[in-house]
Motif scaffolding. Structure first.
Motif, PDB file in Angstrom:
ATOM      1  N   ASP A  44       8.277 -37.962  -6.246  1.00  0.00           N
ATOM      2  CA  ASP A  44       9.369 -37.937  -7.120  1.00  0.00           C
ATOM      3  C   ASP A  44       9.617 -39.329  -7.518  1.00  0.00           C
ATOM      4  N   ALA A  45       9.798 -40.205  -6.852  1.00  0.00           N
ATOM      5  CA  ALA A  45       9.753 -41.881  -7.269  1.00  0.00           C
ATOM      6  C   ALA A  45       8.616 -42.006  -7.876  1.00  0.00           C
ATOM      7  N   ALA A  46       7.233 -41.803  -7.348  1.00  0.00           N
ATOM      8  CA  ALA A  46       5.881 -42.173  -7.977  1.00  0.00           C
ATOM      9  C   ALA A  46       5.918 -41.581  -9.634  1.00  0.00           C
ATOM     10  N   MET A  47       6.293 -40.269  -9.704  1.00  0.00           N
ATOM     11  CA  MET A  47       6.255 -39.762 -10.763  1.00  0.00           C
ATOM     12  C   MET A  47       7.084 -40.404 -11.850  1.00  0.00           C
ATOM     13  N   PHE A  48       8.359 -40.721 -11.624  1.00  0.00           N
ATOM     14  CA  PHE A  48       9.543 -41.402 -12.309  1.00  0.00           C
ATOM     15  C   PHE A  48       8.799 -42.749 -12.867  1.00  0.00           C
ATOM     16  N   GLU A  49       8.365 -43.358 -11.845  1.00  0.00           N
ATOM     17  CA  GLU A  49       7.654 -44.473 -12.214  1.00  0.00           C
ATOM     18  C   GLU A  49       6.489 -44.514 -13.323  1.00  0.00           C
ATOM     19  N   ILE A  50       5.548 -43.726 -13.096  1.00  0.00           N
ATOM     20  CA  ILE A  50       4.491 -43.487 -13.999  1.00  0.00           C
ATOM     21  C   ILE A  50       5.016 -42.977 -15.200  1.00  0.00           C
ATOM     22  N   MET A  51       6.203 -41.943 -15.102  1.00  0.00           N
ATOM     23  CA  MET A  51       6.610 -41.676 -16.544  1.00  0.00           C
ATOM     24  C   MET A  51       7.197 -42.951 -17.000  1.00  0.00           C
ATOM     25  N   GLY A  52       8.106 -43.493 -16.545  1.00  0.00           N
ATOM     26  CA  GLY A  52       8.858 -44.629 -17.332  1.00  0.00           C
ATOM     27  C   GLY A  52       7.918 -45.760 -17.800  1.00  0.00           C
ATOM     28  N   ALA A  53       6.770 -46.045 -17.142  1.00  0.00           N
ATOM     29  CA  ALA A  53       5.841 -47.077 -17.482  1.00  0.00           C
ATOM     30  C   ALA A  53       5.137 -46.410 -18.649  1.00  0.00           C
ATOM     31  N   ALA A  54       4.795 -45.338 -18.546  1.00  0.00           N
ATOM     32  CA  ALA A  54       4.025 -44.613 -19.713  1.00  0.00           C
ATOM     33  C   ALA A  54       4.887 -44.695 -20.956  1.00  0.00           C
ATOM     34  N   TRP A  55       6.165 -44.436 -20.916  1.00  0.00           N
ATOM     35  CA  TRP A  55       7.133 -44.491 -21.940  1.00  0.00           C
ATOM     36  C   TRP A  55       7.019 -45.755 -22.897  1.00  0.00           C
ATOM     37  N   THR A  56       7.091 -46.967 -22.038  1.00  0.00           N
ATOM     38  CA  THR A  56       6.933 -48.188 -22.505  1.00  0.00           C
ATOM     39  C   THR A  56       5.647 -48.610 -23.230  1.00  0.00           C
ATOM     40  N   LYS A  57       4.873 -47.549 -23.026  1.00  0.00           N
ATOM     41  CA  LYS A  57       3.600 -47.818 -23.833  1.00  0.00           C
ATOM     42  C   LYS A  57       3.580 -46.837 -24.827  1.00  0.00           C
ATOM     43  N   HIS A  58       4.411 -46.018 -25.162  1.00  0.00           N
ATOM     44  CA  HIS A  58       4.702 -45.102 -26.302  1.00  0.00           C
ATOM     45  C   HIS A  58       4.027 -43.781 -26.000  1.00  0.00           C
ATOM     46  N   ILE A  59       3.791 -43.456 -24.599  1.00  0.00           N
ATOM     47  CA  ILE A  59       3.496 -42.248 -24.073  1.00  0.00           C
ATOM     48  C   ILE A  59       4.730 -41.498 -23.916  1.00  0.00           C
TER      49      ILE A  59
END
Length: 486
Positions: A44-59
């Protein structure tokens, strides 16, 4: 001791608590994970981190990249990444959140207990939380400040009503309740179980007292506060043509998940995880026998509903954090000078709390023992195998890499953001959702990734056959097979 000194102590405790226990974000656990601990960094934490980081790159989550949670948790992780450019920002947000939770826990206890004793009991409450904390960085931790604030305002109002019959409600209470509901709807709706229950109890009291003005004010503020949290996300996803995808990730898939939950195996630690809710139920029931009042009835109903939720849930330990305010309320009732609990019952409840604290202390000792074995976190065997196989691959090929049934942590290890929406194709998450299964398979058919890693432990022959039609296996390390486009 002044309030300022108390808050300084609580803030310092928050810093060290997250530093020591949040293996998902703490600098102590760099670069990735202690192989000795199974839950050192959860999926869960790994997924949230990837999703959050991706959002900062407009993904955009739900639209360009998939996980079955609400957008608020991804927004929190994205904010952390915007602050520092790495997971240190998430650590800072965790410290602030825990500090706020500790303040409201202290305020709950302060309603009926002297300052120094309230401070010591606040420490006890958060010692007991250790066993529920797992690797940190989960939705329950995000929701905890709102849950403690809701518990404080509810307990304050109920005590006031019982003491002088005053039904006037301060604006803070319905606003915080509404914010909690809104945040739950944008993360995981089950987080609002206790808050909605106590809100219904207060509404029933206002109806019984025929205080229409207070009831209408509460309903209005409650609704507006919830809408204030929800609407920005609805507007954002609507403008990006992804509203249906957001609802699917947030609701549709999770309804199917709730009907077919992945049950976590029960262990001895679950006794301590579920303890706070049942403890409040016993405390309020025994207090009600001696003195019948609305506070005890309302809190008893809330704790029983929360406890029953645990019994029907999937057994993950971090769910216990949702009931942690119950422990603060129990302590407030048990250790008040004018307690309505008999001496024998008080001794019994104190022993239960002591056992809970000892269980958490034992679990903490086990955690620290494993921490001393390795100064820095090392990748798990699965991650090591994938990293080893990816090392000689060109950077351009790594950019389109897809992992099937693998830990999402590998993307953080490789310092890559996913190039595909279903970047960790998970058999277990699609087994009960035909739409997700169809979308995942369609993505795999259309995928032009140069390399695909496949974890054979899941034994998904359908996905494996699709891969073999277009790819050939080039390497195998343990359970991980690496395929290259033909």
């Amino acid at each position: 001791m002044t309030s300022k000194q108390t808050y300084i102590i609580l803030f310092i405790c928050s810093i060290f608590y997250v530093l020591l226990l949040s293996s998902s974000t703490s600098p102590l656990y760099l670069p990735v994970s202690l192989a000795k601990l199974n839950d050192i960094i959860g999926n869960d934490a790994a997924m949230f981190e990837i999703m959050g980081a991706a959002w900062t790159k407009h993904i955009i989550p739900c639209i360009n990249i998939f996980d079955h949670k609400g957008p608020l948790i991804f927004a929190a992780y994205a904010l952390g990444w915007l602050i520092t450019g790495n997971r240190a920002g998430i650590y800072l947000l965790q410290v602030i959140g825990l500090f706020a939770s500790m303040i409201y826990c202290y305020k709950i206890l302060l309603l009926s207990i002297p300052e120094r004793k309230s401070l010591r009991l606040t420490m006890l409450v958060f010692l007991c939380m250790e066993i529920m904390y797992e690797s940190g960085g989960n939705i329950d931790e995000l929701m905890m400040p709102l849950l403690f604030a809701s518990a404080y305002y509810a307990y304050q109002w109920l005590r006031m009503y019982d003491n002088n019959g005053n039904t006037s409600v301060r604006n803070y209470a319905p606003i915080v309740f509404g914010l909690t509901l809104g945040a739950s709807l944008m993360t995981r709706v089950t987080c609002a179980v206790s808050v909605c229950t106590i809100a219904v109890c207060i509404a029933i009291i206002l109806i019984k007292e025929k205080d229409t003005k207070a009831l209408l004010k509460c309903v209005t503020l409650f609704t507006l506060s919830a809408v204030a949290v929800i609407m920005p996300f609805i507007i954002y996803f609507y403008k990006n043509n992804g509203l249906s995808e957001m609802w699917y990730c947030l609701w549709t898939h999770n309804v199917l998940y709730a009907e077919n939950p992945e049950k976590a195996p029960l262990t001895i630690w679950h006794f301590f995880v579920f303890c706070p809710a049942w403890l409040l139920a016993i405390t309020t029931a025994t207090a009600f026998i001696k003195k019948k009042n609305t506070t005890y009835v309302s809190l008893m109903i809330t704790s029983v509903v929360t406890a029953l939720f645990f019994l029907t849930g999937n057994g993950y330990r971090h769910y216990g954090m949702l009931a942690l305010p119950c422990l603060a309320l129990s302590l407030g009732i048990i250790f008040t000078h004018k307690t309505n609990i008999s001496k024998n019952i008080k001794i019994f409840l104190t022993i239960c709390i002591a056992i809970d604290a000892l269980g958490s202390t034992a679990h903490l000792s086990w955690h620290l023992y494993n921490l001393t074995l390795t100064a820095k976190r090392q990748p798990t065997t699965e991650e090591k195998n994938i990293i080893k196989m990816l090392k000689p691959i060109r950077e351009n090929d790594k950019a389109t890499f897809v992992a099937v049934n693998c830990n999402p942590n590998i993307y953080y290890q490789a310092n890559k953001l996913p190039a595909w929406k279903y970047f960790v194709l998970q058999t277990i998450m699609s087994s009960f959702d035909p739409k997700l299964r169809h979308d995942m398979i369609s993505t795999l058919y259309k995928c032009n990734a140069t390399y695909i890693a496949f974890n054979t432990q899941q034994n998904d022959t359908e996905l494996l056959n699709i891969i073999k039609n277009r790819y050939r296996m080039t390497k195998q390390e343990g359970n991980i097979q690496l395929y290259k486009l033909k």
